[in-house]
Motif scaffolding. Structure first.
Motif, PDB file in Angstrom:
ATOM      1  N   PRO A   1       0.829  -1.205   0.000  1.00 60.55           N
ATOM      2  CA  PRO A   1       0.000   0.000   0.000  1.00 60.55           C
ATOM      3  C   PRO A   1       0.869   1.264   0.000  1.00 60.55           C
ATOM      4  CG  PRO A   1      -0.819  -1.578   1.607  1.00 60.55           C
ATOM      5  CD  PRO A   1       0.492  -2.106   1.134  1.00 60.55           C
ATOM      6  N   LEU A   2       0.353   2.311  -0.606  1.00 60.40           N
ATOM      7  CA  LEU A   2       1.084   3.568  -0.694  1.00 60.40           C
ATOM      8  C   LEU A   2       1.434   4.117   0.688  1.00 60.40           C
ATOM      9  CD1 LEU A   2       2.216   5.872  -2.410  1.00 60.40           C
ATOM     10  CD2 LEU A   2      -0.080   6.915  -2.396  1.00 60.40           C
ATOM     11  N   ALA A   3       0.550   3.918   1.656  1.00 60.70           N
ATOM     12  CA  ALA A   3       0.792   4.429   2.996  1.00 60.70           C
ATOM     13  C   ALA A   3       2.054   3.804   3.602  1.00 60.70           C
ATOM     14  CB  ALA A   3      -0.410   4.139   3.897  1.00 60.70           C
ATOM     15  N   ASN A   4       2.240   2.517   3.375  1.00 62.85           N
ATOM     16  CA  ASN A   4       3.444   1.843   3.883  1.00 62.85           C
ATOM     17  C   ASN A   4       4.699   2.390   3.216  1.00 62.85           C
ATOM     18  OD1 ASN A   4       1.066  -0.180   4.063  1.00 62.85           O
ATOM     19  ND2 ASN A   4       2.588  -1.044   5.466  1.00 62.85           N
ATOM     20  N   ARG A   5       4.619   2.605   1.913  1.00 62.01           N
ATOM     21  CA  ARG A   5       5.786   3.123   1.191  1.00 62.01           C
ATOM     22  C   ARG A   5       6.088   4.555   1.607  1.00 62.01           C
ATOM     23  NH1 ARG A   5       4.127   2.744  -4.580  1.00 62.01           N
ATOM     24  NH2 ARG A   5       2.077   2.029  -3.900  1.00 62.01           N
ATOM     25  N   ASP A   6       5.038   5.331   1.832  1.00 62.56           N
ATOM     26  CA  ASP A   6       5.234   6.718   2.283  1.00 62.56           C
ATOM     27  C   ASP A   6       5.908   6.761   3.655  1.00 62.56           C
ATOM     28  OD1 ASP A   6       4.189   7.795   0.001  1.00 62.56           O
ATOM     29  OD2 ASP A   6       2.189   8.187   0.847  1.00 62.56           O
ATOM     30  N   ARG A   7       5.490   5.872   4.558  1.00 61.70           N
ATOM     31  CA  ARG A   7       6.114   5.836   5.878  1.00 61.70           C
ATOM     32  C   ARG A   7       7.584   5.423   5.775  1.00 61.70           C
ATOM     33  NH1 ARG A   7       1.029   3.835   7.562  1.00 61.70           N
ATOM     34  NH2 ARG A   7       1.739   1.656   7.386  1.00 61.70           N
ATOM     35  N   ALA A   8       7.873   4.477   4.888  1.00 60.76           N
ATOM     36  CA  ALA A   8       9.258   4.042   4.701  1.00 60.76           C
ATOM     37  C   ALA A   8      10.116   5.184   4.170  1.00 60.76           C
ATOM     38  CB  ALA A   8       9.311   2.843   3.757  1.00 60.76           C
ATOM     39  N   ASN A   9       9.588   5.919   3.208  1.00 58.36           N
ATOM     40  CA  ASN A   9      10.328   7.062   2.670  1.00 58.36           C
ATOM     41  C   ASN A   9      10.515   8.141   3.723  1.00 58.36           C
ATOM     42  OD1 ASN A   9      11.090   6.579  -0.102  1.00 58.36           O
ATOM     43  ND2 ASN A   9       8.902   6.570  -0.621  1.00 58.36           N
ATOM     44  N   SER A  10       9.488   8.350   4.542  1.00 61.63           N
ATOM     45  CA  SER A  10       9.587   9.321   5.623  1.00 61.63           C
ATOM     46  C   SER A  10      10.658   8.891   6.629  1.00 61.63           C
ATOM     47  CB  SER A  10       8.240   9.469   6.333  1.00 61.63           C
ATOM     48  OG  SER A  10       8.340  10.346   7.438  1.00 61.63           O
ATOM     49  N   CYS A  11      10.690   7.610   6.952  1.00 60.50           N
ATOM     50  CA  CYS A  11      11.709   7.062   7.849  1.00 60.50           C
ATOM     51  C   CYS A  11      13.098   7.336   7.292  1.00 60.50           C
ATOM     52  CB  CYS A  11      11.496   5.558   8.025  1.00 60.50           C
ATOM     53  SG  CYS A  11      12.822   4.684   8.904  1.00 60.50           S
ATOM     54  N   LEU A  12      13.283   7.074   6.021  1.00 62.01           N
ATOM     55  CA  LEU A  12      14.587   7.296   5.389  1.00 62.01           C
ATOM     56  C   LEU A  12      14.986   8.767   5.423  1.00 62.01           C
ATOM     57  CD1 LEU A  12      14.080   4.921   2.331  1.00 62.01           C
ATOM     58  CD2 LEU A  12      15.855   4.652   4.075  1.00 62.01           C
ATOM     59  N   ASN A  13      14.046   9.624   5.104  1.00 59.42           N
ATOM     60  CA  ASN A  13      14.360  11.051   5.019  1.00 59.42           C
ATOM     61  C   ASN A  13      14.572  11.693   6.386  1.00 59.42           C
ATOM     62  OD1 ASN A  13      14.231  11.079   2.195  1.00 59.42           O
ATOM     63  ND2 ASN A  13      12.006  11.400   2.215  1.00 59.42           N
ATOM     64  N   LEU A  14      13.842  11.225   7.391  1.00 61.21           N
ATOM     65  CA  LEU A  14      13.954  11.820   8.717  1.00 61.21           C
ATOM     66  C   LEU A  14      15.124  11.254   9.517  1.00 61.21           C
ATOM     67  CD1 LEU A  14      10.172  11.864   9.777  1.00 61.21           C
ATOM     68  CD2 LEU A  14      11.595  13.853   9.192  1.00 61.21           C
ATOM     69  N   GLU A  15      15.451  10.005   9.300  1.00 60.29           N
ATOM     70  CA  GLU A  15      16.408   9.320  10.174  1.00 60.29           C
ATOM     71  C   GLU A  15      17.796   9.135   9.570  1.00 60.29           C
ATOM     72  OE1 GLU A  15      17.865   7.709  13.548  1.00 60.29           O
ATOM     73  OE2 GLU A  15      15.805   8.463  13.346  1.00 60.29           O
ATOM     74  N   PHE A  16      17.885   9.039   8.252  1.00 58.14           N
ATOM     75  CA  PHE A  16      19.148   8.617   7.648  1.00 58.14           C
ATOM     76  C   PHE A  16      19.774   9.679   6.749  1.00 58.14           C
ATOM     77  CE2 PHE A  16      16.742   4.802   8.649  1.00 58.14           C
ATOM     78  CZ  PHE A  16      17.688   4.058   9.337  1.00 58.14           C
ATOM     79  N   LYS A  17      21.100   9.665   6.743  1.00 52.95           N
ATOM     80  CA  LYS A  17      21.871  10.568   5.896  1.00 52.95           C
ATOM     81  C   LYS A  17      21.903  10.014   4.479  1.00 52.95           C
ATOM     82  CE  LYS A  17      24.729  11.771   9.855  1.00 52.95           C
ATOM     83  NZ  LYS A  17      26.009  11.557  10.539  1.00 52.95           N
ATOM     84  N   ASP A  18      22.274  10.867   3.535  1.00 53.83           N
ATOM     85  CA  ASP A  18      22.286  10.459   2.127  1.00 53.83           C
ATOM     86  C   ASP A  18      23.212   9.272   1.896  1.00 53.83           C
ATOM     87  OD1 ASP A  18      20.449  12.388   1.445  1.00 53.83           O
ATOM     88  OD2 ASP A  18      21.928  13.826   0.704  1.00 53.83           O
ATOM     89  N   TRP A  19      24.402   9.291   2.518  1.00 56.00           N
ATOM     90  CA  TRP A  19      25.340   8.191   2.278  1.00 56.00           C
ATOM     91  C   TRP A  19      24.794   6.885   2.850  1.00 56.00           C
ATOM     92  CZ3 TRP A  19      27.393   5.138   6.036  1.00 56.00           C
ATOM     93  CH2 TRP A  19      27.441   5.627   7.356  1.00 56.00           C
ATOM     94  N   GLU A  20      24.029   6.955   3.931  1.00 56.26           N
ATOM     95  CA  GLU A  20      23.445   5.750   4.507  1.00 56.26           C
ATOM     96  C   GLU A  20      22.368   5.187   3.578  1.00 56.26           C
ATOM     97  OE1 GLU A  20      23.667   6.194   9.298  1.00 56.26           O
ATOM     98  OE2 GLU A  20      22.378   7.650   8.281  1.00 56.26           O
ATOM     99  N   LYS A  21      21.552   6.066   3.038  1.00 56.58           N
ATOM    100  CA  LYS A  21      20.510   5.621   2.109  1.00 56.58           C
ATOM    101  C   LYS A  21      21.128   5.011   0.852  1.00 56.58           C
ATOM    102  CE  LYS A  21      18.446   9.723   2.475  1.00 56.58           C
ATOM    103  NZ  LYS A  21      17.472  10.830   2.278  1.00 56.58           N
TER     104      LYS A  21
END
Length: 206
Positions: free
Chosen positions: A168-188
């Protein structure tokens, strides 16, 4: 007498300085030796394709890399809870990361691992015939440490969820939010590279 005692004092200082320099050189040499080489792991229960190579150095080229102690597990769970509290959108990624189902290695399991795997250090994986495919590369030791850390596991799970169009889009949106809020570019980038088999922790001998 003043000159005599001064001379003795200076000689003592010189000796101490020389000993300190020797100790520093010894520790530096020991560190670099422990950081040298690549690690070949052999699964003795397999008859073919049983050798795996990674950039893990001499210092950790042992069965201990397969063992999780209770203390290590506690540290990982505490780090996971910190991320969970700080970034609520990482909850799905934490669940998929597998961290919550980790358990400490038992004595029996440790004995089994010791009987099943052997380890040796080579100058490099490539000189032992391990070659990565075009467009891929070995992860260096610091990258391995991160990929196998709590942050690495959660980031890899988040990247996997975000890329799965069947979810579902909601799950993917939360995953992207997790990546953007928690992780640096090199980590992603490192997480994605590993998920896509472009940055490899270890490879099997053909």
């Amino acid at each position: 007498m003043v000159l005599f005692f001064t001379s003795c004092f200076e000689s003592g200082e010189d000796v101490k300085k020389e000993e300190d320099n020797k100790q520093t050189l010894y520790l530096s040499t020991l560190y670099w030796v422990r950081q040298s080489g690549n690690c070949i792991k052999t699964n003795t229960s397999l008859s073919a394709n049983n050798q795996f190579c990674s950039r893990r150095p001499l210092g950790i080229c042992t069965v201990n890399q397969l063992i999780l102690t209770q203390q290590e597990l506690n540290v990982q769970l505490n780090e996971m809870r910190t991320i969970q509290s700080r970034t609520a959108d990482c909850q799905d990624s934490i669940l998929q990361s597998g961290i919550l189902i980790l358990k400490a290695t038992t004595t029996t399991e440790t004995d089994t691992l010791k009987s099943k795997f052997t380890f040796r250090v080579a100058e490099s994986c490539e000189l032992e015939g391990f070659q990565v495919a075009s467009g891929a590369r070995f992860a260096d030791f610091s990258e391995i440490q991160w990929l196998e850390s709590v942050r690495g596991k959660i980031a890899k799970a988040a990247k996997s969820i975000a890329a799965n169009t069947f979810l579902p889009l909601a799950n993917r949106d939360r995953a992207n939010s997790c990546l953007n809020l928690e992780f640096k570019d090199w980590e992603k980038d490192l997480a994605q590279g590993n998920n896509e088999n472009k940055i490899l922790v270890e490879i099997v001998h053909p």
